[in-house]
Motif scaffolding. Structure first.
Motif, PDB file in Angstrom:
ATOM      1  N   GLU A 165      27.545 115.956  19.857  1.00  0.00           N
ATOM      2  CA  GLU A 165      28.862 116.170  20.460  1.00  0.00           C
ATOM      3  C   GLU A 165      29.109 115.191  21.592  1.00  0.00           C
ATOM      4  O   GLU A 165      30.193 114.630  21.707  1.00  0.00           O
ATOM      5  CB  GLU A 165      28.976 117.600  20.996  1.00  0.00           C
ATOM      6  CG  GLU A 165      29.320 118.620  19.955  1.00  0.00           C
ATOM      7  CD  GLU A 165      29.568 119.980  20.586  1.00  0.00           C
ATOM      8  OE1 GLU A 165      30.531 120.098  21.369  1.00  0.00           O
ATOM      9  OE2 GLU A 165      28.784 120.889  20.306  1.00  0.00           O
ATOM     10  N   THR A 166      28.090 115.005  22.430  1.00  0.00           N
ATOM     11  CA  THR A 166      28.210 114.080  23.561  1.00  0.00           C
ATOM     12  C   THR A 166      28.437 112.663  23.056  1.00  0.00           C
ATOM     13  O   THR A 166      29.304 111.941  23.561  1.00  0.00           O
ATOM     14  CB  THR A 166      26.948 114.143  24.438  1.00  0.00           C
ATOM     15  OG1 THR A 166      26.754 115.491  24.871  1.00  0.00           O
ATOM     16  CG2 THR A 166      27.070 113.248  25.647  1.00  0.00           C
TER      17      THR A 166
ATOM     18  N   LEU B 173      34.208 100.831  30.789  1.00  0.00           N
ATOM     19  CA  LEU B 173      33.758 100.530  29.428  1.00  0.00           C
ATOM     20  C   LEU B 173      32.271 100.174  29.420  1.00  0.00           C
ATOM     21  O   LEU B 173      31.502 100.671  28.590  1.00  0.00           O
ATOM     22  CB  LEU B 173      34.590  99.399  28.826  1.00  0.00           C
ATOM     23  CG  LEU B 173      34.296  99.033  27.385  1.00  0.00           C
ATOM     24  CD1 LEU B 173      34.491 100.221  26.455  1.00  0.00           C
ATOM     25  CD2 LEU B 173      35.185  97.874  26.953  1.00  0.00           C
ATOM     26  N   HIS B 174      31.860  99.341  30.366  1.00  0.00           N
ATOM     27  CA  HIS B 174      30.452  98.953  30.450  1.00  0.00           C
ATOM     28  C   HIS B 174      29.565 100.184  30.687  1.00  0.00           C
ATOM     29  O   HIS B 174      28.549 100.360  30.019  1.00  0.00           O
ATOM     30  CB  HIS B 174      30.241  97.928  31.565  1.00  0.00           C
ATOM     31  CG  HIS B 174      28.806  97.615  31.810  1.00  0.00           C
ATOM     32  ND1 HIS B 174      28.046  96.862  30.949  1.00  0.00           N
ATOM     33  CD2 HIS B 174      27.975  97.995  32.813  1.00  0.00           C
ATOM     34  CE1 HIS B 174      26.815  96.781  31.413  1.00  0.00           C
ATOM     35  NE2 HIS B 174      26.740  97.463  32.543  1.00  0.00           N
TER      36      HIS B 174
ATOM     37  N   VAL C 193      26.631 101.746  28.223  1.00  0.00           N
ATOM     38  CA  VAL C 193      25.248 101.965  28.662  1.00  0.00           C
ATOM     39  C   VAL C 193      24.854 103.418  28.419  1.00  0.00           C
ATOM     40  O   VAL C 193      23.755 103.704  27.938  1.00  0.00           O
ATOM     41  CB  VAL C 193      25.082 101.579  30.154  1.00  0.00           C
ATOM     42  CG1 VAL C 193      23.746 102.051  30.701  1.00  0.00           C
ATOM     43  CG2 VAL C 193      25.239 100.078  30.337  1.00  0.00           C
ATOM     44  N   LEU C 194      25.744 104.334  28.732  1.00  0.00           N
ATOM     45  CA  LEU C 194      25.488 105.757  28.514  1.00  0.00           C
ATOM     46  C   LEU C 194      25.268 106.045  27.023  1.00  0.00           C
ATOM     47  O   LEU C 194      24.343 106.760  26.643  1.00  0.00           O
ATOM     48  CB  LEU C 194      26.653 106.586  29.049  1.00  0.00           C
ATOM     49  CG  LEU C 194      26.511 108.095  29.018  1.00  0.00           C
ATOM     50  CD1 LEU C 194      25.334 108.558  29.870  1.00  0.00           C
ATOM     51  CD2 LEU C 194      27.805 108.744  29.516  1.00  0.00           C
TER      52      LEU C 194
ATOM     53  N   GLU D 147      14.978 110.798  27.562  1.00  0.00           N
ATOM     54  CA  GLU D 147      14.865 112.223  27.870  1.00  0.00           C
ATOM     55  C   GLU D 147      15.865 112.670  28.924  1.00  0.00           C
ATOM     56  O   GLU D 147      16.429 113.736  28.823  1.00  0.00           O
ATOM     57  CB  GLU D 147      13.441 112.557  28.304  1.00  0.00           C
ATOM     58  CG  GLU D 147      12.488 112.589  27.132  1.00  0.00           C
ATOM     59  CD  GLU D 147      11.155 113.146  27.514  1.00  0.00           C
ATOM     60  OE1 GLU D 147      11.091 113.995  28.420  1.00  0.00           O
ATOM     61  OE2 GLU D 147      10.174 112.725  26.905  1.00  0.00           O
ATOM     62  N   LYS D 148      16.055 111.865  29.929  1.00  0.00           N
ATOM     63  CA  LYS D 148      16.994 112.234  30.979  1.00  0.00           C
ATOM     64  C   LYS D 148      18.070 111.178  31.090  1.00  0.00           C
ATOM     65  O   LYS D 148      17.788 110.000  31.250  1.00  0.00           O
ATOM     66  CB  LYS D 148      16.282 112.356  32.335  1.00  0.00           C
ATOM     67  CG  LYS D 148      15.606 113.665  32.543  1.00  0.00           C
ATOM     68  CD  LYS D 148      15.293 113.833  33.997  1.00  0.00           C
ATOM     69  CE  LYS D 148      14.859 115.259  34.247  1.00  0.00           C
ATOM     70  NZ  LYS D 148      14.634 115.521  35.647  1.00  0.00           N
ATOM     71  N   LEU D 149      19.306 111.616  30.978  1.00  0.00           N
ATOM     72  CA  LEU D 149      20.440 110.722  31.194  1.00  0.00           C
ATOM     73  C   LEU D 149      20.900 110.924  32.623  1.00  0.00           C
ATOM     74  O   LEU D 149      21.129 112.054  33.049  1.00  0.00           O
ATOM     75  CB  LEU D 149      21.586 111.057  30.242  1.00  0.00           C
ATOM     76  CG  LEU D 149      21.359 110.776  28.777  1.00  0.00           C
ATOM     77  CD1 LEU D 149      22.587 111.209  27.976  1.00  0.00           C
ATOM     78  CD2 LEU D 149      21.089 109.317  28.546  1.00  0.00           C
TER      79      LEU D 149
END
Length: 94
Positions: free
Chosen positions: A6-7, A34-35, A39-40, A49-51
């Protein structure tokens, strides 16, 4: 559908809306957003594991509203960016 799926789809949708907005008007904020979204998205694809949500787009909606780019609070980019920020925050991506 998993939270990550979903993300990922929400990020793609926001990226698409930013590209649409960029086609109408160039602005440094849109380039930066946008950049950070790309990256995300890459971080999510690589299954980190961790955003670090705060490092990527925390406060992006507020910053967008502070620009002269916003035509309406009901425009799709405002709505979708708000949903994405809420999703990331609620899913405990630090």
């Amino acid at each position: 559908m998993t939270d990550n799926t979903e993300t990922f789809l929400r990020i793609q949708k926001v990226i698409h809306l930013v590209i649409q907005k960029k086609s109408l008007r160039e602005h440094a904020f849109l380039d930066t957003l946008l950049h950070k979204l790309q990256v995300l998205k890459s971080s999510l694809e690589s299954e980190e594991e961790k955003l670090d949500y705060k490092k990527h787009i925390h406060g992006a909606l507020r910053a967008y509203l502070d620009t002269d780019l916003v035509e309406s609070f009901e425009e799709p980019l405002v709505r979708e960016l708000d949903l994405l920020e809420g999703m990331l925050k609620n899913n405990c991506f630090t």
